[in-house]
Design an enzyme around this catalytic site. Structure first.
Site, PDB file in Angstrom:
ATOM      1  N   LYS A 123      -6.529  -4.605  -9.157  1.00 44.12           N
ATOM      2  CA  LYS A 123      -5.441  -4.306 -10.093  1.00 44.12           C
ATOM      3  C   LYS A 123      -4.624  -5.549 -10.430  1.00 44.12           C
ATOM      4  O   LYS A 123      -4.159  -5.696 -11.551  1.00 44.12           O
ATOM      5  CB  LYS A 123      -4.566  -3.156  -9.602  1.00 44.12           C
ATOM      6  N   ARG A 158       5.233   3.323  -6.282  1.00 46.56           N
ATOM      7  CA  ARG A 158       4.215   3.492  -5.254  1.00 46.56           C
ATOM      8  C   ARG A 158       4.390   4.802  -4.501  1.00 46.56           C
ATOM      9  O   ARG A 158       3.625   5.093  -3.591  1.00 46.56           O
ATOM     10  CB  ARG A 158       4.350   2.347  -4.273  1.00 46.56           C
ATOM     11  N   ARG A 195     -10.952 -11.607   0.134  1.00 50.89           N
ATOM     12  CA  ARG A 195      -9.653 -12.206  -0.203  1.00 50.89           C
ATOM     13  C   ARG A 195      -8.996 -12.791   1.055  1.00 50.89           C
ATOM     14  O   ARG A 195      -8.360 -13.846   1.003  1.00 50.89           O
ATOM     15  CB  ARG A 195      -8.748 -11.135  -0.826  1.00 50.89           C
ATOM     16  N   ARG A 221      -4.014 -14.117   3.219  1.00 55.94           N
ATOM     17  CA  ARG A 221      -2.764 -13.356   3.132  1.00 55.94           C
ATOM     18  C   ARG A 221      -2.418 -12.766   4.492  1.00 55.94           C
ATOM     19  O   ARG A 221      -3.273 -12.188   5.151  1.00 55.94           O
ATOM     20  CB  ARG A 221      -2.922 -12.221   2.106  1.00 55.94           C
ATOM     21  N   ARG A 238      -2.545   0.233   4.896  1.00 53.30           N
ATOM     22  CA  ARG A 238      -2.179   0.238   3.481  1.00 53.30           C
ATOM     23  C   ARG A 238      -3.046   1.209   2.690  1.00 53.30           C
ATOM     24  O   ARG A 238      -2.556   1.888   1.783  1.00 53.30           O
ATOM     25  CB  ARG A 238      -2.268  -1.181   2.907  1.00 53.30           C
TER      26      ARG A 238
HETATM   27  P1  AMP Z   1       0.777  -5.460  -3.078  1.00 59.34           P
HETATM   28  O1  AMP Z   1       0.590  -6.896  -3.407  1.00 59.34           O
HETATM   29  O2  AMP Z   1       1.087  -4.604  -4.287  1.00 59.34           O
HETATM   30  O3  AMP Z   1      -0.348  -4.895  -2.259  1.00 59.34           O
HETATM   31  O4  AMP Z   1       2.093  -5.376  -2.145  1.00 59.34           O
HETATM   32  C1  AMP Z   1       2.152  -6.046  -0.902  1.00 59.34           C
HETATM   33  C2  AMP Z   1       3.186  -5.365   0.003  1.00 59.34           C
HETATM   34  O5  AMP Z   1       4.485  -5.417  -0.596  1.00 59.34           O
HETATM   35  C3  AMP Z   1       2.940  -3.884   0.266  1.00 59.34           C
HETATM   36  O6  AMP Z   1       2.005  -3.668   1.316  1.00 59.34           O
HETATM   37  C4  AMP Z   1       4.337  -3.408   0.632  1.00 59.34           C
HETATM   38  O7  AMP Z   1       4.676  -3.823   1.950  1.00 59.34           O
HETATM   39  C5  AMP Z   1       5.210  -4.212  -0.314  1.00 59.34           C
HETATM   40  N1  AMP Z   1       5.415  -3.483  -1.594  1.00 59.34           N
HETATM   41  C6  AMP Z   1       4.904  -3.820  -2.811  1.00 59.34           C
HETATM   42  N2  AMP Z   1       5.290  -2.942  -3.751  1.00 59.34           N
HETATM   43  C7  AMP Z   1       6.040  -2.004  -3.117  1.00 59.34           C
HETATM   44  C8  AMP Z   1       6.691  -0.832  -3.547  1.00 59.34           C
HETATM   45  N3  AMP Z   1       6.646  -0.412  -4.819  1.00 59.34           N
HETATM   46  N4  AMP Z   1       7.391  -0.120  -2.618  1.00 59.34           N
HETATM   47  C9  AMP Z   1       7.455  -0.525  -1.348  1.00 59.34           C
HETATM   48  N5  AMP Z   1       6.832  -1.616  -0.858  1.00 59.34           N
HETATM   49  C10 AMP Z   1       6.130  -2.364  -1.738  1.00 59.34           C
END
Ligand code: AMP
Length: 203
Positions: free
Chosen positions: A21, A96, A135, A141, A152
């Site tokens: 995404k 989310r 990744r 990361r 996750r």
């Molecule tokens: P992502 O890159 O979208 O996978 O986000 C990485 C991490 O950031 C997630 O595993 C959450 O810990 C935090 N995070 C990102 N977006 C949100 C959201 N909308 N609500 C809460 N935590 C978020």
């Protein structure tokens, strides 16, 4: 710029970790001339810079948990109030959960706006897992540990997937097959957006 011809597109891209995404969202936003608003990127940038927000969220994101809604909501609101998001944006990673959907609805309604389309990237769990493993090797990361990844994906299924039902009742979800080459997947998304009259007409 997006102001030409009254064009606007307010989009959300949703998919499990490893669905691509982030990559596809960036391509689509670029093609449409709208900014990507990625909460994950905002958190990672703050962690890297060692800001107060970064210090607050580091342990939470490393564990693969969700940052509290009030923190995340405030960040997104501030970002969407920036002038470059006035005529459109592509949200990646927000909302989310159902509570965040409600907050985003309130915020957009206050501006007499709404989401135009929700792109759901559909990728089998095994494919997601192998992409995340790749990744982890390439980017290192700190939340790409085996335990955090599984956590996750569970949170995605439990808290994030239900938002698609909410948007589905509004008729704005396009489910896209997320397996294929990068270009093929981008073309599928563009075709779905075109069908909604959301693709950018070249001047
Ligand atoms: P992502 O890159 O979208 O996978 O986000 C990485 C991490 O950031 C997630 O595993 C959450 O810990 C935090 N995070 C990102 N977006 C949100 C959201 N909308 N609500 C809460 N935590 C978020």
């Amino acid at each position: 710029m997006t102001q030409d011809n009254g064009f606007s597109a307010r989009l959300l891209i949703v998919g499990p970790q490893g669905s691509g995404k982030g990559t596809q969202g960036a391509r689509i936003a670029e093609a449409l001339g709208i900014p990507v608003v990625s909460t994950g990127d905002i958190f990672r940038a703050n962690i890297k810079e060692g800001t107060e927000l970064g210090l607050t969220v580091k342990a939470i994101t490393d564990a693969g948990d969700l940052v509290p809604d009030e923190v995340t909501n405030a960040i997104v609101r501030d970002r969407l109030e920036q002038p470059d998001a006035a005529e459109g944006f592509l949200l990646d990673g927000y909302p989310r959960n159902i509570a965040q959907v409600a907050l985003l609805d309130d915020f957009l309604q206050g501006r007499e706006e709404s989401l135009d389309a929700v792109i759901e990237l559909n990728v089998p769990r095994e494919e997601s897992l192998s992409r995340i493993a790749l990744r982890a090797q390439e980017q290192g990361r700190s939340d790409d540990t085996e335990q955090a990844i599984a956590h996750r994906l569970d949170i995605y299924e439990r808290e994030t997937a239900p938002i698609l039902a909410v948007y589905g009742t509004r008729g704005i979800v396009d489910t896209i097959d997320g397996v294929g080459s990068l270009d093929e997947i981008t073309e599928r998304i563009v075709a779905a957006l075109e069908a909604r009259g959301l693709a950018r007409v070249q001047a």
